[in-house]
Design an enzyme around this catalytic site. Structure first.
Site, PDB file in Angstrom:
ATOM      1  CD  GLU A 122      -1.076   0.633   3.675  1.00  0.00           C
ATOM      2  OE1 GLU A 122      -1.532   1.786   3.539  1.00  0.00           O
ATOM      3  OE2 GLU A 122      -1.257  -0.061   4.695  1.00  0.00           O
TER       4      GLU A 122
ATOM      5  CE  LYS B 239       0.119   1.403  14.335  1.00  0.00           C
ATOM      6  NZ  LYS B 239       0.283   2.310  13.223  1.00  0.00           N
TER       7      LYS B 239
HETATM    8  N1  PSU Z   1      -3.279   1.302  10.599  1.00  0.00           N
HETATM    9  C1  PSU Z   1      -1.960   1.320  10.832  1.00  0.00           C
HETATM   10  N2  PSU Z   1      -1.131   1.948   9.965  1.00  0.00           N
HETATM   11  C2  PSU Z   1      -1.608   2.537   8.824  1.00  0.00           C
HETATM   12  C3  PSU Z   1      -2.993   2.486   8.572  1.00  0.00           C
HETATM   13  C4  PSU Z   1      -3.786   1.853   9.470  1.00  0.00           C
HETATM   14  O1  PSU Z   1      -1.530   0.793  11.849  1.00  0.00           O
HETATM   15  O2  PSU Z   1      -0.818   3.116   8.050  1.00  0.00           O
HETATM   16  C5  PSU Z   1      -3.526   3.068   7.287  1.00  0.00           C
HETATM   17  C6  PSU Z   1      -3.767   1.954   6.248  1.00  0.00           C
HETATM   18  O3  PSU Z   1      -3.563   2.479   4.954  1.00  0.00           O
HETATM   19  C7  PSU Z   1      -5.244   1.633   6.452  1.00  0.00           C
HETATM   20  C8  PSU Z   1      -5.802   3.012   6.740  1.00  0.00           C
HETATM   21  O4  PSU Z   1      -5.850   1.035   5.334  1.00  0.00           O
HETATM   22  O5  PSU Z   1      -4.809   3.644   7.543  1.00  0.00           O
HETATM   23  C9  PSU Z   1      -7.118   2.920   7.452  1.00  0.00           C
HETATM   24  O6  PSU Z   1      -7.683   4.177   7.540  1.00  0.00           O
HETATM   25  P1  PSU Z   1      -9.190   4.323   8.095  1.00  0.00           P
HETATM   26  O7  PSU Z   1      -9.106   3.970   9.546  1.00  0.00           O
HETATM   27  O8  PSU Z   1      -9.500   5.782   7.856  1.00  0.00           O
HETATM   28  O9  PSU Z   1     -10.042   3.406   7.288  1.00  0.00           O
END
Ligand code: PSU
Ligand code: MN
Length: 302
Positions: free
Chosen positions: A24, A158
């Site tokens: 990603e 996380k």
């Molecule tokens: N969680 C992490 N590191 C990240 C992300 C999530 O520990 O870099 C990033 C990833 O790209 C994930 C996105 O797909 O954040 C999720 O965002 P949201 O919670 O807005 O869906």
């Protein structure tokens, strides 16, 4: 119709049927600061090559979906300001308007499917946020895992998330959650948590067989492989808990919502740990890249 550009090495790998691992780009633009973001991205790509597979970092650049980034494109993306964070909802819109966007886990899975890639390595997935019972903040990543046939290797979720609720949604959506080599569901910066993972597998071959079987059974969706951070690189959960709580209360106080929540929390945790969270983050992404390469090789041999 869909404007896709492949990097030279991905193009060659596709022609030769070599194993490919998707990566990603939101982790580059919204998850880590420059210049470590570019260094880590290049290191992770090198880890995949060293393991005998080919990396395909995904991003939308001026309306074109790039499957695999050339080194100069990665450099400029890592320094660019105002890059969009794209998920399922805004992927096509970004391309239609000629925009530049980094792919989240959900968008990277979509891009991987378009490119015929079955395995994807990242750090952590998005999930159910704390307070979701009032905010309804549930990452589109979970619903993507339910419908797009890509095996995603992450280090668990996380502690910025409500991890039990995240596991509940994955179960409801029929997503296999597989801890690698242990029973405990790993907690990103820590190798273990109090929660046990619904499934456990001890080899890349088994994970690859399960992926293929799900396709044969016509079950939509992917698999989430939860790969623990190497124990000598972990940060104890107790140490991070107060920092996460502080970052969360700042987000609430400042009224941070929507897709800004995850980047805000990651940035504050980086600042509050004086960069130590980043060291662990780098170690676990590299570890996930190596396992994803093994799974991709097994899939290529099936
Ligand atoms: N969680 C992490 N590191 C990240 C992300 C999530 O520990 O870099 C990033 C990833 O790209 C994930 C996105 O797909 O954040 C999720 O965002 P949201 O919670 O807005 O869906
Ligand atoms: Mn969200």
């Amino acid at each position: 119709m869909i404007d896709i550009t492949y990097s030279a090495e991905v193009e060659a790998a596709r022609a030769e049927g070599k194993p490919i691992v998707a990566l990603e780009s939101t982790i580059i633009t919204h998850g880590m600061p420059y210049p470590q973001n570019v260094e880590v991205a290049a290191q992770v790509e090198a880890d995949i090559r060293a393991a005998g597979a080919v990396p395909a970092t995904m991003a939308v650049i001026k309306g074109t979906l790039h499957v695999g980034l050339e080194a100069d494109t990665l450099q400029s993306l890592g320094q660019a300001e105002g890059v969009a964070k794209i998920s399922r909802a805004d992927f096509a819109a970004c391309m239609a308007s000629g925009g530049t966007g980094a792919t989240t886990v959900a968008a990277t899975m979509i891009a991987a499917r378009l490119a015929g890639i079955s395995v994807f390595a990242t750090g952590g997935i998005g999930g159910v946020h704390k307070g979701a019972e009032t905010s309804f903040d549930i990452s589109a990543d979970l619903l993507e895992l339910a419908q797009t046939p890509v095996t995603v290797v992450a280090a668990g979720a996380k502690a910025i998330l409500d991890v039990p609720k995240t596991l509940e949604v994955l179960e409801t959506q029929g997503v296999p959650v597989i801890a690698y080599g242990q029973d405990s569901f790993p907690a990103f910066w820590s190798a273990t948590s109090d929660l046990s993972a619904p499934l456990r597998m001890d080899s890349a071959a088994e994970i690859a067989r399960a992926h293929v079987l799900r396709r044969a059974m016509e079950l939509p969706g992917g698999q989430l492989v939860a790969n623990p951070i190497p124990t000598d690189e972990q940060i104890p959960a107790e140490e991070l808990a107060p920092i996460i709580a502080q970052a969360q209360s700042e987000a609430d106080a400042q009224g941070v919502t929507g897709k800004d929540v995850t980047p805000f929390l990651l940035q504050r945790i980086f600042e509050l740990t004086e960069g130590r969270s980043l060291e662990a983050n780098i170690a676990l992404v590299r570890n996930n890249a190596r396992l994803a390469a093994e799974i991709a090789k097994e899939l290529a041999s099936l």
